[in-house]
Design a protein around this motif. Structure first.
Motif, PDB file in Angstrom:
ATOM      1  N   TYR A  92      -4.657  -1.238  -3.563  1.00 26.26           N
ATOM      2  CA  TYR A  92      -3.370  -1.916  -3.418  1.00 26.26           C
ATOM      3  C   TYR A  92      -3.179  -2.219  -1.939  1.00 26.26           C
ATOM      4  O   TYR A  92      -3.069  -1.310  -1.123  1.00 26.26           O
ATOM      5  CB  TYR A  92      -2.241  -1.034  -3.955  1.00 26.26           C
ATOM      6  CG  TYR A  92      -2.265  -0.918  -5.464  1.00 26.26           C
ATOM      7  CD1 TYR A  92      -1.652  -1.871  -6.256  1.00 26.26           C
ATOM      8  CD2 TYR A  92      -2.928   0.133  -6.100  1.00 26.26           C
ATOM      9  CE1 TYR A  92      -1.675  -1.788  -7.642  1.00 26.26           C
ATOM     10  CE2 TYR A  92      -2.958   0.221  -7.477  1.00 26.26           C
ATOM     11  CZ  TYR A  92      -2.336  -0.737  -8.240  1.00 26.26           C
ATOM     12  OH  TYR A  92      -2.366  -0.648  -9.606  1.00 26.26           O
TER      13      TYR A  92
ATOM     14  N   GLU B 184      -6.956  -5.587  -4.926  1.00 28.95           N
ATOM     15  CA  GLU B 184      -8.371  -5.922  -5.061  1.00 28.95           C
ATOM     16  C   GLU B 184      -8.994  -4.958  -6.059  1.00 28.95           C
ATOM     17  O   GLU B 184      -8.809  -3.749  -5.955  1.00 28.95           O
ATOM     18  CB  GLU B 184      -9.060  -5.802  -3.699  1.00 28.95           C
ATOM     19  CG  GLU B 184     -10.508  -6.200  -3.708  1.00 28.95           C
ATOM     20  CD  GLU B 184     -11.120  -6.113  -2.320  1.00 28.95           C
ATOM     21  OE1 GLU B 184     -10.823  -6.981  -1.479  1.00 28.95           O
ATOM     22  OE2 GLU B 184     -11.876  -5.158  -2.083  1.00 28.95           O
TER      23      GLU B 184
ATOM     24  N   LYS C 162      -9.653 -10.514  -6.500  1.00 28.57           N
ATOM     25  CA  LYS C 162      -8.623 -10.407  -5.460  1.00 28.57           C
ATOM     26  C   LYS C 162      -7.395 -11.144  -5.956  1.00 28.57           C
ATOM     27  O   LYS C 162      -7.456 -12.333  -6.264  1.00 28.57           O
ATOM     28  CB  LYS C 162      -9.125 -11.006  -4.152  1.00 28.57           C
ATOM     29  CG  LYS C 162     -10.299 -10.253  -3.573  1.00 28.57           C
ATOM     30  CD  LYS C 162     -10.724 -10.834  -2.245  1.00 28.57           C
ATOM     31  CE  LYS C 162     -11.873 -10.008  -1.687  1.00 28.57           C
ATOM     32  NZ  LYS C 162     -12.179 -10.365  -0.316  1.00 28.57           N
ATOM     33  N   LEU C 163      -6.290 -10.422  -6.030  1.00 27.93           N
ATOM     34  CA  LEU C 163      -5.054 -10.969  -6.579  1.00 27.93           C
ATOM     35  C   LEU C 163      -3.983 -10.987  -5.498  1.00 27.93           C
ATOM     36  O   LEU C 163      -3.706  -9.956  -4.891  1.00 27.93           O
ATOM     37  CB  LEU C 163      -4.593 -10.123  -7.767  1.00 27.93           C
ATOM     38  CG  LEU C 163      -3.482 -10.676  -8.623  1.00 27.93           C
ATOM     39  CD1 LEU C 163      -3.979 -11.859  -9.450  1.00 27.93           C
ATOM     40  CD2 LEU C 163      -2.936  -9.602  -9.547  1.00 27.93           C
ATOM     41  N   ALA C 164      -3.395 -12.170  -5.266  1.00 27.32           N
ATOM     42  CA  ALA C 164      -2.285 -12.313  -4.318  1.00 27.32           C
ATOM     43  C   ALA C 164      -1.113 -12.908  -5.086  1.00 27.32           C
ATOM     44  O   ALA C 164      -1.131 -14.081  -5.471  1.00 27.32           O
ATOM     45  CB  ALA C 164      -2.682 -13.213  -3.160  1.00 27.32           C
TER      46      ALA C 164
ATOM     47  N   ALA D  35       0.228 -16.054  -9.355  1.00 31.89           N
ATOM     48  CA  ALA D  35      -0.627 -15.488  -8.329  1.00 31.89           C
ATOM     49  C   ALA D  35      -1.864 -16.357  -8.124  1.00 31.89           C
ATOM     50  O   ALA D  35      -2.193 -17.210  -8.951  1.00 31.89           O
ATOM     51  CB  ALA D  35      -1.052 -14.070  -8.717  1.00 31.89           C
ATOM     52  N   LYS D  36      -2.535 -16.123  -7.013  1.00 32.96           N
ATOM     53  CA  LYS D  36      -3.869 -16.663  -6.768  1.00 32.96           C
ATOM     54  C   LYS D  36      -4.856 -15.561  -7.110  1.00 32.96           C
ATOM     55  O   LYS D  36      -4.641 -14.395  -6.763  1.00 32.96           O
ATOM     56  CB  LYS D  36      -4.045 -17.076  -5.307  1.00 32.96           C
ATOM     57  CG  LYS D  36      -3.201 -18.258  -4.913  1.00 32.96           C
ATOM     58  CD  LYS D  36      -3.687 -19.509  -5.581  1.00 32.96           C
ATOM     59  CE  LYS D  36      -2.877 -20.713  -5.145  1.00 32.96           C
ATOM     60  NZ  LYS D  36      -3.011 -21.823  -6.037  1.00 32.96           N
TER      61      LYS D  36
ATOM     62  N   SER E  94       2.343 -14.516  -5.738  1.00 32.47           N
ATOM     63  CA  SER E  94       3.288 -15.362  -4.990  1.00 32.47           C
ATOM     64  C   SER E  94       4.704 -15.275  -5.552  1.00 32.47           C
ATOM     65  O   SER E  94       5.669 -15.551  -4.838  1.00 32.47           O
ATOM     66  CB  SER E  94       2.818 -16.819  -5.000  1.00 32.47           C
ATOM     67  OG  SER E  94       2.645 -17.283  -6.329  1.00 32.47           O
TER      68      SER E  94
ATOM     69  N   SER F 197     -11.743 -19.594  -6.950  1.00 33.07           N
ATOM     70  CA  SER F 197     -10.338 -19.331  -6.686  1.00 33.07           C
ATOM     71  C   SER F 197      -9.531 -20.027  -7.785  1.00 33.07           C
ATOM     72  O   SER F 197      -9.740 -21.212  -8.056  1.00 33.07           O
ATOM     73  CB  SER F 197      -9.947 -19.875  -5.316  1.00 33.07           C
ATOM     74  OG  SER F 197      -8.575 -19.638  -5.068  1.00 33.07           O
TER      75      SER F 197
ATOM     76  N   SER G 146       1.917  -6.786  -4.343  1.00 31.14           N
ATOM     77  CA  SER G 146       1.848  -8.203  -3.984  1.00 31.14           C
ATOM     78  C   SER G 146       0.395  -8.626  -3.750  1.00 31.14           C
ATOM     79  O   SER G 146       0.060  -9.797  -3.898  1.00 31.14           O
ATOM     80  CB  SER G 146       2.684  -8.495  -2.743  1.00 31.14           C
ATOM     81  OG  SER G 146       2.260  -7.691  -1.661  1.00 31.14           O
ATOM     82  N   ARG G 147      -0.444  -7.672  -3.377  1.00 26.68           N
ATOM     83  CA  ARG G 147      -1.877  -7.965  -3.189  1.00 26.68           C
ATOM     84  C   ARG G 147      -2.683  -6.770  -3.671  1.00 26.68           C
ATOM     85  O   ARG G 147      -2.368  -5.622  -3.349  1.00 26.68           O
ATOM     86  CB  ARG G 147      -2.204  -8.219  -1.721  1.00 26.68           C
ATOM     87  CG  ARG G 147      -1.651  -9.508  -1.181  1.00 26.68           C
ATOM     88  CD  ARG G 147      -2.112  -9.832   0.230  1.00 26.68           C
ATOM     89  NE  ARG G 147      -2.014  -8.701   1.136  1.00 26.68           N
ATOM     90  CZ  ARG G 147      -3.052  -8.188   1.814  1.00 26.68           C
ATOM     91  NH1 ARG G 147      -4.240  -8.683   1.697  1.00 26.68           N
ATOM     92  NH2 ARG G 147      -2.863  -7.166   2.623  1.00 26.68           N
TER      93      ARG G 147
END
Length: 192
Positions: free
Chosen positions: A157, A173, A182-184, A45-46, A186, A57, A170-171
């Motif tokens: 979420y 905060e 903030k988590l995205a 994830a980012k 991948s 980041s 998947s995303r």
């Protein structure tokens, strides 16, 4: 005519009651037991971190095996920020200089060395969409957690993806006392 309307109303009410008891297929309520039993997974994830003093980041890799885990953070050029692991109850952090640090509590260790307030102990559940011992939970239209308040943390979420018949975040905060994460995600892998 009045009897027919009453009968139709009763059918509609009983139909709504039945649907309310049955969680929608693929919803968090229907999958909660499966998610709780899911102990072997990994994700990439980012991670965006915003504190009163900095913004950054990072790339995050998390591998979970029951109670043990390895959490690796790297910066945008691939340099290690830290590796955090728990193995047989022992928590260890290797910093960017290769120094090893140990502690009884991962959150305190990360905060002491970086100044970042990361709720490491709760993240393994939160990242799967399990609110844990939350104070309050509100759900989206599909019955999945949308907003969670837990011990001063607020989780939002913002997206889900379906992996092997499970809806996983998947995303998301997270925010708490001036820190926002903030988590995205991948990539999810289940039972790697």
């Amino acid at each position: 005519m009045r009897t027919i309307l009453i009968f139709i109303s009763l059918l509609l009410i009983s139909g709504c009651a039945y649907r309310a008891e049955q969680a929608p297929a693929g919803s968090w309520q229907a999958q909660k037991q499966q998610l709780t039993k899911l102990e072997h997974w990994q994700l990439a994830a980012k991670l965006g971190i915003i504190t009163p003093d900095e913004r950054g980041s990072l790339s995050l890799f998390w591998r979970n095996n029951s109670d043990d885990y390895r959490l690796n953070l790297t910066n945008v050029v691939g340099k290690r920020v830290f590796d955090l692991s728990r193995l047989s109850g022992r928590i260890e952090l290797i910093d960017s200089e290769g120094q090893r640090h140990t502690a009884d509590n991962a959150r305190d260790l990360v905060y002491r060395l970086t100044g970042w307030d990361l709720p490491v102990e709760q993240l393994a559940d939160w990242i799967k969409g399990l609110p844990g011992n939350a104070d309050t939970v509100s759900f989206d239209q599909d019955g999945r957690p949308a907003l969670v308040q837990s011990h001063g943390w607020q989780l939002r979420y913002l997206g889900y993806t379906q992996i092997d018949q499970l809806w996983l975040p998947s995303r998301l905060e997270l925010s708490h006392a001036g820190t926002t994460l903030k988590l995205a995600v991948s990539r999810w892998e289940l039972n790697p």
